[in-house]
Design a protein around this motif. Sequence first.
Motif, PDB file in Angstrom:
ATOM      1  N   LYS A   1       1.843  -6.717 -14.721  1.00 13.51           N
ATOM      2  CA  LYS A   1       0.379  -5.732 -15.147  1.00 13.51           C
ATOM      3  C   LYS A   1      -0.158  -5.938 -16.033  1.00 13.51           C
ATOM      4  N   ARG A   2      -2.186  -4.797 -16.153  1.00 14.08           N
ATOM      5  CA  ARG A   2      -2.800  -5.891 -17.044  1.00 14.08           C
ATOM      6  C   ARG A   2      -3.405  -5.344 -18.213  1.00 14.08           C
ATOM      7  N   LYS A   3      -3.239  -3.993 -17.329  1.00 15.53           N
ATOM      8  CA  LYS A   3      -3.648  -2.721 -18.579  1.00 15.53           C
ATOM      9  C   LYS A   3      -1.994  -1.714 -19.518  1.00 15.53           C
TER      10      LYS A   3
ATOM     11  N   LEU B   1      -1.330  -4.753  -5.142  1.00 14.20           N
ATOM     12  CA  LEU B   1      -0.058  -4.467  -5.794  1.00 14.20           C
ATOM     13  C   LEU B   1      -0.878  -4.246  -6.959  1.00 14.20           C
ATOM     14  N   ASN B   2      -0.709  -3.257  -8.005  1.00 17.28           N
ATOM     15  CA  ASN B   2      -0.964  -2.848  -8.929  1.00 17.28           C
ATOM     16  C   ASN B   2       0.222  -1.872 -10.122  1.00 17.28           C
ATOM     17  N   ILE B   3       0.139  -1.941 -11.233  1.00 20.69           N
ATOM     18  CA  ILE B   3       1.115  -0.797 -11.943  1.00 20.69           C
ATOM     19  C   ILE B   3       0.834   0.793 -13.221  1.00 20.69           C
ATOM     20  N   CYS B   4       0.856   1.019 -12.545  1.00 22.08           N
ATOM     21  CA  CYS B   4       0.647   2.374 -13.650  1.00 22.08           C
ATOM     22  C   CYS B   4      -0.710   2.361 -14.294  1.00 22.08           C
ATOM     23  N   TYR B   5      -0.691   2.003 -15.583  1.00 25.23           N
ATOM     24  CA  TYR B   5      -1.476   2.450 -16.350  1.00 25.23           C
ATOM     25  C   TYR B   5      -3.062   1.640 -16.135  1.00 25.23           C
ATOM     26  N   ASP B   6      -3.033   0.694 -15.008  1.00 24.72           N
ATOM     27  CA  ASP B   6      -4.079  -0.279 -14.322  1.00 24.72           C
ATOM     28  C   ASP B   6      -4.791   0.981 -13.864  1.00 24.72           C
TER      29      ASP B   6
ATOM     30  N   ILE C   1     -10.264  -2.216 -13.142  1.00 26.64           N
ATOM     31  CA  ILE C   1      -9.255  -2.923 -12.535  1.00 26.64           C
ATOM     32  C   ILE C   1      -8.841  -2.972 -10.642  1.00 26.64           C
ATOM     33  N   ILE C   2      -8.449  -1.449 -10.333  1.00 27.53           N
ATOM     34  CA  ILE C   2      -7.972  -1.207  -8.854  1.00 27.53           C
ATOM     35  C   ILE C   2      -9.384  -1.490  -8.014  1.00 27.53           C
ATOM     36  N   ARG C   3     -10.759  -1.542  -8.505  1.00 29.77           N
ATOM     37  CA  ARG C   3     -11.805  -2.377  -8.249  1.00 29.77           C
ATOM     38  C   ARG C   3     -11.741  -3.832  -7.491  1.00 29.77           C
ATOM     39  N   GLU C   4     -11.654  -4.442  -8.881  1.00 28.68           N
ATOM     40  CA  GLU C   4     -11.241  -6.243  -8.714  1.00 28.68           C
ATOM     41  C   GLU C   4      -9.570  -5.845  -7.119  1.00 28.68           C
TER      42      GLU C   4
END
Length: 464
Positions: free
Chosen positions: A293-295, A324-329, A335-338
């Motif tokens: 998770k990044r954010k 794969l992304n998580i929640c606050y991302d 973030i979603i664009r990447e």
Amino acid sequence: MGKRLADLGIALLAAIATGTLLCLALPLGEQSYLAWIMLIPLLLATREKGLLVGFLSGLAAIFWCAFLATTGVFYSFKHDAPAAWTYTACGIFAASFSLFFGIYAEGKNHERPVIWLGCLAVVLESLLLFQIPAHLALTQYRNWLMMLIASIGGVWMISFLVWSANIYLSREIKKRLPIALAIVAASFVTSKMHPFGHEAATGLTVGAAQITDGLDHELVAAHLDASQAKPAFVVWPEFAGMLFVFGDDTSKLKQISTKGAPLITSFRDTAQPLPHNVAAMFFHGQESNRYEKRKLFGSETKMHAPGNKPVEVPLVGQPGQVALNICYDSCFPAIIRESANQPEVRVVALPTIDPDSAHYFMAAMHAAYTPIRAAESGIAIVRADGNFGSMIVDERGGIVKEMSDKQGPMTAMIKGKRIWTLDRTFGDWFLYLSILFTLFHVATRLRDTQEAKRAHTAQPTGAT
């Protein structure tokens, strides 16, 4: 003194009116067509009243909105939970909202070009990226026309249109009343139309499980239920994997994946000095690469280390990949664009869990980002929350299927195709343009002011 008190009283009444309309227009209120006129009372009442009155009036409007949200008076869904998160989230948004009204109310700023004031509002909203992003654009997450706008200029262009429409209509309101009514009517119609957002006839079947503080057998039962539709994967809520992971041992999740469809969820790894909040796909007894998770949200920054790159994994038995992304991302467009920019990605999986808040306020606001992020990036998103608002959203931002406060699984078929969008290609271009336009206008005004002062100074004594 009497006039000053009268001005304050009028500003307070206007703040109550704007706060009420804002509460109705935001998610849970679901009257998005009111967004195009909701700021008019406050815009009219704060003209030339000074920075302090404008700022305090903006605060009053936001906190009145927060109060109404905690009562749930306008909401269909009722949930008894603490109000603290609602006030916290609204308080953070109040920083940019109130600052705008403080600037607007100072001197003759209300007479500045509508485009400049709209750009200023967008720039002030962008400052919240450093804390908890919030946008007036969230009022429009069910409007197909606004999702088309999002594919062009992102969340920023929608916010600009909402702010600018209110500012424009507040000028000579009697003359522009027919225009205001036409905009409200058009918004009402488009918010009720669903030219997309339906299940696809062919494509990719996906699933999500919404379980609040579930026991391990409840999650497994929901997963197996969803697996009957033979989805490419089922997304579980954020941290749902913690019921099955011990240390770095994920064997139980691997075992579950042998009995049903591939599953995607998040759990904590064992990295030092701080672990990561990671997501992975489990399929046929195997585990995919992990996404970190990044954010990180709030106090999570003290619990976890952030990741620094997108991760996508192959779909099982299907061409393409799932990001794969998580929640606050999902609150951050970049973030979603990447994730969406990875060339083989067909869909984004988003395990989520939101803070428990009165009437699901936090979950509903967070869920509203999902259609906007999908429309911006031209890619479908599967969001699984633990409490409220799990969604399967198509590549145009249409909500194919959703769960309100129900518990259990859902599945739907999406096309699973990427579509080109201007926003995914050029990123936050509209935000950058707004920043440049705002600064250019300020610089031009400063230059004109300095030139006027020099001309006055150079004028001969006694000249008329």
